[in-house]
Design an enzyme around this catalytic site. Sequence first.
Site, mmCIF file in Angstrom:
data_model
loop_
_atom_site.group_PDB
_atom_site.id
_atom_site.type_symbol
_atom_site.label_atom_id
_atom_site.label_comp_id
_atom_site.label_asym_id
_atom_site.label_seq_id
_atom_site.Cartn_x
_atom_site.Cartn_y
_atom_site.Cartn_z
ATOM 1 N N LYS A 196 0.945 -1.363 0.117
ATOM 2 C CA LYS A 196 0.113 0.072 0.048
ATOM 3 C C LYS A 196 0.866 1.150 0.173
ATOM 4 O O LYS A 196 2.034 1.293 -0.206
ATOM 5 C CB LYS A 196 -0.951 -0.056 1.055
HETATM 6 C C1 LIG Z 1 -5.200 -4.371 1.199
HETATM 7 C C2 LIG Z 1 -6.652 -4.265 1.211
HETATM 8 C C3 LIG Z 1 -7.329 -4.460 2.451
HETATM 9 C C4 LIG Z 1 -7.004 -5.272 3.727
HETATM 10 O O1 LIG Z 1 -5.767 -4.744 4.475
HETATM 11 P P1 LIG Z 1 -4.955 -5.694 5.068
HETATM 12 O O2 LIG Z 1 -3.987 -4.510 5.764
HETATM 13 O O3 LIG Z 1 -4.361 -6.663 4.192
HETATM 14 O O4 LIG Z 1 -5.955 -6.516 6.128
HETATM 15 C C5 LIG Z 1 -8.960 -4.355 2.346
HETATM 16 N N1 LIG Z 1 -9.465 -3.723 1.293
HETATM 17 C C6 LIG Z 1 -8.684 -3.300 0.351
HETATM 18 C C7 LIG Z 1 -9.241 -2.879 -1.017
HETATM 19 C C8 LIG Z 1 -7.064 -3.721 -0.005
HETATM 20 O O5 LIG Z 1 -6.694 -3.237 -0.926
#
Ligand SMILES: *Cc1c(COP(=O)(O)O)cnc(C)c1O
Length: 394
Positions: A196
């Site tokens: 991210k």
């Molecule tokens: C990455 C992501 C999540 C979940 O995040 P984590 O930190 O991996 O639990 C939820 N929704 C979307 C759209 C994502 O890209």
Amino acid sequence: MPETLVSSNHVAPDATYLPYGRHCVDEDDIAAVSAVLRSGWLTTGPAVESFENAFASFVNAKHAVAVNSGTAALHAAMHVAGVGVGDEVVVPSMTFAATAGAVVYSGATPVFVDINGADLLIDPKHIDRAITEKTRAIVSVDYAGQPCDYDALRAIASRHGLTLIADACHSLGAKENGRLVGSLADLNCFSFHPVKQMTTGEGGMITTDDPAMAEKMRRFRNHGISADHHQRTDSASWFYEITDLGYNYRLTDIQCALGLSQLKKIPKWLARRRSIAELYASELVALPGVSPLSVRPDVDHAYHLYVVELDLDRLSVGRREVFEAMRKAGIGVNVHYIPVHLHPLYRERFSTVPGDLPVTQRSYERILSLPMFPTMCDADVQRVVDALRKACKT
Ligand SMILES: *Cc1c(COP(=O)(O)O)cnc(C)c1O
């Protein structure tokens, strides 16, 4: 010292492989984490509050609650939205597993709605029809880093008395009409997974302007226990109460120190993501059969992903062949996402079928995510476009 010297982008297993996303950890991040390790307080200490305050002010929200994943953030949001057994929650299917998973954790039913084919964002015109007397909340997903149409979404949510939850896991730093993601919905969920915008290893955050919801989520992340460590140390008391069922969703001080350090670099990284997107767009104009997703007016995109759509009628090769040729060329393209409603769990438990969401289905068959991360150089972008041109040979 130039911070790229020790960036983790230099320790990729294969130096020529370009993944679709890559985190960046510099010496100052390492120093920030080391300081916590030397401090004697590893979790639920001062770094949590500092990170929460810095994050809330960065996205212009009143409160931020740190949790240990984006998934936990979504689960906490469902909890404070009052989502429970027998309820329904409106969600797009073009998203990561966690968006719908959080609904299912709460005992509720995800009601999938279709997206707009130009930008792959939830299409407000389908939402009214999906709402029943059981609906509790609407979840919007800022797909690829582009904010949804929040004016329309807020209007629908308030007309029906529903909580609007933004899955903003892609869109930290993005804006709609000059307003920052994190302040656009009742509850806004972020992820700090390494792929991210910024990372804490694993981690997440929920922002809200509602103090009661923030307080309730702080209990939710700590077993539903009503007193935080301040109250306990201040009153030197053994007393605490379990008010609701909660979980251990706490983020450590070690992770929050990394988060604080990473957050400072978001403006610089965002600027680089946007210039990479511009370069892609200018290069792709000359590549028939491949088009970037459209960007809505009045939006500042955060470009977590750079997604293109293949015009299968125009190309003589299929998406699979393009995907495989790119991987062979050392380019880590990916497909975001296999629509959630097509997975066996959802088909078996919620009776979803492939014909349900025609735009989602059609888009899924044509999309490809190209590498996008701030430490990519212009030559990397060029390499991706050249490989794509070859892979799409018509
Ligand atoms: C990455 C992501 C999540 C979940 O995040 P984590 O930190 O991996 O639990 C939820 N929704 C979307 C759209 C994502 O890209």
